[in-house]
Every structure is written in structure tokens, then in C-alpha cells.
Design an enzyme around this catalytic site. Structure first.
Site, PDB file in Angstrom:
ATOM      1  N   TYR A  64       0.823  -1.215   0.000  1.00  0.00           N
ATOM      2  CA  TYR A  64       0.000   0.000   0.000  1.00  0.00           C
ATOM      3  C   TYR A  64       0.859   1.269   0.000  1.00  0.00           C
ATOM      4  O   TYR A  64       0.485   2.264  -0.633  1.00  0.00           O
ATOM      5  CB  TYR A  64      -1.028  -0.019   1.147  1.00  0.00           C
ATOM      6  CG  TYR A  64      -2.190  -0.900   0.739  1.00  0.00           C
ATOM      7  CD1 TYR A  64      -3.182  -0.409  -0.106  1.00  0.00           C
ATOM      8  CD2 TYR A  64      -2.241  -2.239   1.087  1.00  0.00           C
ATOM      9  CE1 TYR A  64      -4.203  -1.230  -0.566  1.00  0.00           C
ATOM     10  CE2 TYR A  64      -3.250  -3.068   0.641  1.00  0.00           C
ATOM     11  CZ  TYR A  64      -4.231  -2.548  -0.193  1.00  0.00           C
ATOM     12  OH  TYR A  64      -5.238  -3.353  -0.672  1.00  0.00           O
ATOM     13  N   GLN A  98     -14.843   3.403  -7.710  1.00  0.00           N
ATOM     14  CA  GLN A  98     -14.236   2.249  -7.035  1.00  0.00           C
ATOM     15  C   GLN A  98     -12.776   2.552  -6.735  1.00  0.00           C
ATOM     16  O   GLN A  98     -12.097   1.753  -6.106  1.00  0.00           O
ATOM     17  CB  GLN A  98     -14.318   1.017  -7.945  1.00  0.00           C
ATOM     18  CG  GLN A  98     -15.743   0.598  -8.258  1.00  0.00           C
ATOM     19  CD  GLN A  98     -15.780  -0.370  -9.431  1.00  0.00           C
ATOM     20  OE1 GLN A  98     -15.614  -1.561  -9.265  1.00  0.00           O
ATOM     21  NE2 GLN A  98     -15.988   0.147 -10.626  1.00  0.00           N
ATOM     22  N   VAL A 100      -9.418   4.053  -5.163  1.00  0.00           N
ATOM     23  CA  VAL A 100      -8.990   4.517  -3.847  1.00  0.00           C
ATOM     24  C   VAL A 100      -7.957   5.635  -3.991  1.00  0.00           C
ATOM     25  O   VAL A 100      -7.496   6.190  -3.003  1.00  0.00           O
ATOM     26  CB  VAL A 100      -8.440   3.344  -2.997  1.00  0.00           C
ATOM     27  CG1 VAL A 100      -9.536   2.324  -2.726  1.00  0.00           C
ATOM     28  CG2 VAL A 100      -7.239   2.662  -3.668  1.00  0.00           C
ATOM     29  N   HIS A 118     -14.839   1.927  -2.372  1.00  0.00           N
ATOM     30  CA  HIS A 118     -13.782   1.003  -1.924  1.00  0.00           C
ATOM     31  C   HIS A 118     -12.772   1.679  -1.009  1.00  0.00           C
ATOM     32  O   HIS A 118     -11.697   1.139  -0.770  1.00  0.00           O
ATOM     33  CB  HIS A 118     -13.090   0.361  -3.138  1.00  0.00           C
ATOM     34  CG  HIS A 118     -13.977  -0.603  -3.873  1.00  0.00           C
ATOM     35  ND1 HIS A 118     -13.700  -1.102  -5.116  1.00  0.00           N
ATOM     36  CD2 HIS A 118     -15.157  -1.178  -3.510  1.00  0.00           C
ATOM     37  CE1 HIS A 118     -14.678  -1.920  -5.503  1.00  0.00           C
ATOM     38  NE2 HIS A 118     -15.565  -1.976  -4.553  1.00  0.00           N
ATOM     39  N   CYS A 131     -12.890  -0.350  17.637  1.00  0.00           N
ATOM     40  CA  CYS A 131     -12.272   0.983  17.753  1.00  0.00           C
ATOM     41  C   CYS A 131     -12.541   1.754  16.458  1.00  0.00           C
ATOM     42  O   CYS A 131     -13.191   2.799  16.461  1.00  0.00           O
ATOM     43  CB  CYS A 131     -10.769   0.831  18.004  1.00  0.00           C
ATOM     44  SG  CYS A 131      -9.867   2.380  17.984  1.00  0.00           S
ATOM     45  N   CYS A 147      -2.563   2.073  16.184  1.00  0.00           N
ATOM     46  CA  CYS A 147      -3.613   3.015  16.582  1.00  0.00           C
ATOM     47  C   CYS A 147      -3.199   3.720  17.883  1.00  0.00           C
ATOM     48  O   CYS A 147      -2.789   3.062  18.840  1.00  0.00           O
ATOM     49  CB  CYS A 147      -4.911   2.239  16.791  1.00  0.00           C
ATOM     50  SG  CYS A 147      -6.278   3.244  17.354  1.00  0.00           S
ATOM     51  N   CYS A 150      -5.974   2.560  20.698  1.00  0.00           N
ATOM     52  CA  CYS A 150      -6.053   1.215  21.295  1.00  0.00           C
ATOM     53  C   CYS A 150      -4.837   0.343  20.992  1.00  0.00           C
ATOM     54  O   CYS A 150      -4.815  -0.823  21.365  1.00  0.00           O
ATOM     55  CB  CYS A 150      -7.331   0.522  20.838  1.00  0.00           C
ATOM     56  SG  CYS A 150      -7.235  -0.094  19.149  1.00  0.00           S
ATOM     57  N   GLY A 189     -14.138   2.847 -17.450  1.00  0.00           N
ATOM     58  CA  GLY A 189     -12.892   2.212 -16.999  1.00  0.00           C
ATOM     59  C   GLY A 189     -13.044   1.181 -15.905  1.00  0.00           C
ATOM     60  O   GLY A 189     -12.207   1.115 -15.008  1.00  0.00           O
ATOM     61  N   THR A 190     -14.090   0.372 -15.997  1.00  0.00           N
ATOM     62  CA  THR A 190     -14.220  -0.708 -15.012  1.00  0.00           C
ATOM     63  C   THR A 190     -14.638  -1.999 -15.694  1.00  0.00           C
ATOM     64  O   THR A 190     -15.423  -1.967 -16.648  1.00  0.00           O
ATOM     65  CB  THR A 190     -15.249  -0.351 -13.896  1.00  0.00           C
ATOM     66  OG1 THR A 190     -15.380  -1.486 -13.018  1.00  0.00           O
ATOM     67  CG2 THR A 190     -16.612   0.037 -14.426  1.00  0.00           C
TER      68      THR A 190
HETATM   69  P1  OAD Z   1     -10.114  -3.417 -13.459  1.00  0.00           P
HETATM   70  O1  OAD Z   1      -8.644  -3.477 -13.497  1.00  0.00           O
HETATM   71  O2  OAD Z   1     -10.878  -4.657 -13.198  1.00  0.00           O
HETATM   72  O3  OAD Z   1     -10.656  -2.832 -14.830  1.00  0.00           O
HETATM   73  C1  OAD Z   1     -10.065  -1.713 -15.439  1.00  0.00           C
HETATM   74  C2  OAD Z   1     -10.809  -1.466 -16.723  1.00  0.00           C
HETATM   75  O4  OAD Z   1     -10.325  -0.240 -17.263  1.00  0.00           O
HETATM   76  C3  OAD Z   1     -10.610  -2.538 -17.790  1.00  0.00           C
HETATM   77  O5  OAD Z   1     -11.885  -2.934 -18.296  1.00  0.00           O
HETATM   78  C4  OAD Z   1      -9.797  -1.834 -18.878  1.00  0.00           C
HETATM   79  O6  OAD Z   1     -10.150  -2.263 -20.186  1.00  0.00           O
HETATM   80  C5  OAD Z   1     -10.221  -0.392 -18.659  1.00  0.00           C
HETATM   81  N1  OAD Z   1      -9.260   0.620 -19.125  1.00  0.00           N
HETATM   82  C6  OAD Z   1      -7.922   0.528 -19.239  1.00  0.00           C
HETATM   83  N2  OAD Z   1      -7.402   1.677 -19.683  1.00  0.00           N
HETATM   84  C7  OAD Z   1      -8.450   2.541 -19.849  1.00  0.00           C
HETATM   85  C8  OAD Z   1      -8.558   3.899 -20.273  1.00  0.00           C
HETATM   86  N3  OAD Z   1      -7.474   4.606 -20.611  1.00  0.00           N
HETATM   87  N4  OAD Z   1      -9.797   4.454 -20.322  1.00  0.00           N
HETATM   88  C9  OAD Z   1     -10.891   3.724 -19.975  1.00  0.00           C
HETATM   89  N5  OAD Z   1     -10.839   2.449 -19.557  1.00  0.00           N
HETATM   90  C10 OAD Z   1      -9.646   1.860 -19.491  1.00  0.00           C
HETATM   91  O7  OAD Z   1     -10.493  -2.267 -12.415  1.00  0.00           O
HETATM   92  P2  OAD Z   1     -11.866  -2.022 -11.655  1.00  0.00           P
HETATM   93  O8  OAD Z   1     -13.015  -2.419 -12.479  1.00  0.00           O
HETATM   94  O9  OAD Z   1     -11.812  -0.644 -11.117  1.00  0.00           O
HETATM   95  O10 OAD Z   1     -11.036  -3.478  -5.570  1.00  0.00           O
HETATM   96  O11 OAD Z   1     -11.712  -3.035 -10.462  1.00  0.00           O
HETATM   97  C11 OAD Z   1     -12.696  -3.039  -9.454  1.00  0.00           C
HETATM   98  C12 OAD Z   1     -12.069  -3.361  -8.142  1.00  0.00           C
HETATM   99  O12 OAD Z   1     -11.324  -4.577  -8.223  1.00  0.00           O
HETATM  100  C13 OAD Z   1     -11.047  -2.356  -7.645  1.00  0.00           C
HETATM  101  O13 OAD Z   1     -11.656  -1.282  -6.977  1.00  0.00           O
HETATM  102  C14 OAD Z   1     -10.236  -3.181  -6.711  1.00  0.00           C
HETATM  103  C15 OAD Z   1     -10.041  -4.386  -7.578  1.00  0.00           C
HETATM  104  O14 OAD Z   1      -9.670  -5.544  -6.955  1.00  0.00           O
HETATM  105  C16 OAD Z   1     -10.505  -3.661  -4.373  1.00  0.00           C
HETATM  106  O15 OAD Z   1      -9.308  -3.519  -4.171  1.00  0.00           O
HETATM  107  C17 OAD Z   1     -11.511  -4.026  -3.340  1.00  0.00           C
END
Ligand code: OAD
Length: 243
Positions: A64, A98, A100, A118, A131, A147, A150, A189-190
Site C-alpha cells: 500500500y 471504485q 482509492v 472502496h 475501535c 492506533c 487502542c 474504466g471498469t
Molecule cells: P479493473 O482493473 O478490473 O478494470 C479496469 C478497466 O479499465 C478494464 O476494463 C480496462 O479495459 C479499462 N481501461 C484501461 N485503460 C483505460 C482507459 N485509458 N480508459 C478507460 N478504460 C480503461 O479495475 P476495476 O473495475 O476498477 O477493488 O476493479 C474493481 C475493483 O477490483 C477495484 O476497486 C479493486 C479491484 O480488486 C478492491 O481492491 C476491493
């Protein structure tokens, strides 16, 4: 593509924007499942679960702190900027991210119209659930943060696999969605891996709203969206909204 009239209508109405790691990819922050994504090389079960943290808190904190450094050195891109502008100009608006990272905030997105479901990479939260003290403090490399209240270990302020979303953030999304259907739902982008992302997008659009997906690749949501823009967000968003 949306017509100018549809865009004007959406700005006078309700807009829901859902973002994932892809919006920050053009700022140089790796995605999770995309090409070069973190989860292609690393095992999330060893880095992003409560069990992994109990087994090796040092390793989890190193990961992290590494990500904090990458994000700190990155800058918001044109895609974040368009979303920030929409957050101020649309009559009713909610950004559900989503991510962070803090690039939506740094681009100027309106804080009371944004939900980080997230969590926040730069927060530290007490691992002791009773806590649950939360603080924004710098953690130095090689030090396991504790912390002050605690003495339990602090956990980065993100939601891990196997943990529940914060009920307050879910409530914020639910309240927005309960106020009526959206004219425009932008899913950017997800990979839409989580059921609640798909559910919120469909619920927001109802029978009359337009779901637009901006992503260079197909996702699990692509077959149900009304408009699929197969492009990078930092190029597509300024062109579509002329901002
Ligand atoms: P992903 O890595 O699963 O998906 C990223 C998406 O962005 C993919 O579909 C790519 O094709 C797309 N992408 C890449 N470059 C891009 C660009 N320039 N413009 C638009 N899209 C683009 O990421 P998330 O869907 O955000 O959670 O993942 C969801 C969650 O899974 C995250 O928040 C994280 C992860 O594990 C936790 O850590 C709990």
C-alpha cells in the site's frame, strides 16, 4: 454517440457516473485486471484480504505504501477533469468511484456529490473493529503503524476482499438512486466485476436512461449498455462533452 440535445438534457436532469481503475490508467496508475494490471502478476489473496494482513502486515503495508507513492506522483488527466466539471454543472449528479486514489478530488470533483465505495488509499483505519479510529497520517516505510487510541495495527483505509462496503456509502448511493431514474449513466474504466456496480448502473437507467460505457475493451456490462465507446477515457470524455 450522444447528440448535443441529449447532453443538454442530461445536464438539466440526473447523471450517475461510475468509475474504475481505467479512468486513472491514463495518469499512469496501473489497473487491476487490464493489460499490465496488478492482479495479472500479484495474488490479491496475499495482499488485499484481512487474512493476508493478519499473516503478513509488513508485506501488505509495503504494497500500500508503494501504491501511495505511485498515486502521489500521478496527476489527474482530462477524463477526471471532465467528470469534475460535470459534478458542478449537472443539476443532479453522483460520482461513484471504485478507485482509492485521490485523482477525482484533485481534479476538483464536488465532494458532496462523490462516493468512494472502496475507501481511500491515504486513510489509515484501526484494524480493531470496535475501535475503527480513522486518520489521514503519513506512514513511514519499515514502520508498522499502530492506533494511538487502542494500539492495534492500523489497516490502510481501503475495502478488502471479504470485507463489507461501508453502509454509509451504500446509503448515499441508494438515496440518490431512490430519487428517480437518471437521464445518463456513464460507466468508465471498469470491468464491472462486482454485482453492485452492474445493479446500480441498471437501476439508475431504469426504462428511459442511457447507459454509456467508455472502455477500450469489452466488459461484462457491454452487452447491456446503450452506447459503447471503445476508447480511452481521457480522449473520449473531452470530445463527447466538449469540455
Ligand atoms: P479493473 O482493473 O478490473 O478494470 C479496469 C478497466 O479499465 C478494464 O476494463 C480496462 O479495459 C479499462 N481501461 C484501461 N485503460 C483505460 C482507459 N485509458 N480508459 C478507460 N478504460 C480503461 O479495475 P476495476 O473495475 O476498477 O477493488 O476493479 C474493481 C475493483 O477490483 C477495484 O476497486 C479493486 C479491484 O480488486 C478492491 O481492491 C476491493
Amino acid at each position: 454517440m450522444l447528440t448535443e440535445q441529449q447532453i443538454r438534457q442530461a445536464l438539466d436532469g440526473r447523471i450517475l457516473v461510475i468509475t474504475g481503475a481505467g479512468i486513472s490508467a491514463d495518469s499512469g496508475i496501473p489497473t487491476f485486471r487490464g493489460k499490465e494490471g496488478y492482479w495479472r502478476k500479484l495474488d490479491p489473496m496475499k495482499l488485499a484480504t484481512p487474512e493476508a494482513f493478519r499473516a503478513n502486515p509488513q508485506l501488505v503495508w509495503e504494497w500500500y505504501l508503494y501504491r501511495r507513492k505511485i498515486v502521489s506522483e500521478a496527476r489527474p488527466n482530462a477524463g477526471h477533469e471532465v467528470i469534475a466539471t460535470l459534478s458542478h454543472t449537472a443539476r443532479e449528479f453522483l460520482l461513484v468511484t471504485q478507485n482509492v486514489d485521490d485523482l477525482h478530488e484533485r481534479a476538483g470533483a464536488r465532494s458532496n456529490r462523490m462516493v468512494k465505495i472502496h475507501g481511500d488509499l491515504f486513510l489509515n483505519r484501526c484494524f480493531n473493529a470496535s475501535c475503527a479510529e480513522e486518520k489521514r497520517e503519513i506512514v513511514s516505510e519499515g514502520v508498522l503503524p499502530k492506533c494511538r487510541r487502542c494500539s492495534s495495527l492500523l489497516h490502510p483505509g481501503v475495502v478488502w476482499f471479504g470485507e463489507s462496503l461501508d453502509p454509509a456509502t451504500i446509503q448515499q448511493v441508494d438515496e440518490f438512486l431512490s430519487n428517480g431514474p437518471c437521464d445518463l449513466v456513464l460507466v468508465i474504466g471498469t470491468t464491472a466485476q462486482f454485482g453492485y456496480i452492474v445493479h446500480w448502473a441498471l437501476r439508475a437507467a431504469g426504462h428511459s436512461g442511457t447507459i454509456m460505457e467508455i472502455n477500450p475493451d469489452d466488459t461484462g456490462l457491454s452487452s447491456v449498455v446503450h452506447l459503447g465507446i471503445r476508447e480511452r477515457a481521457s480522449a473520449a470524455l473531452p470530445r463527447i462533452f466538449k469540455i
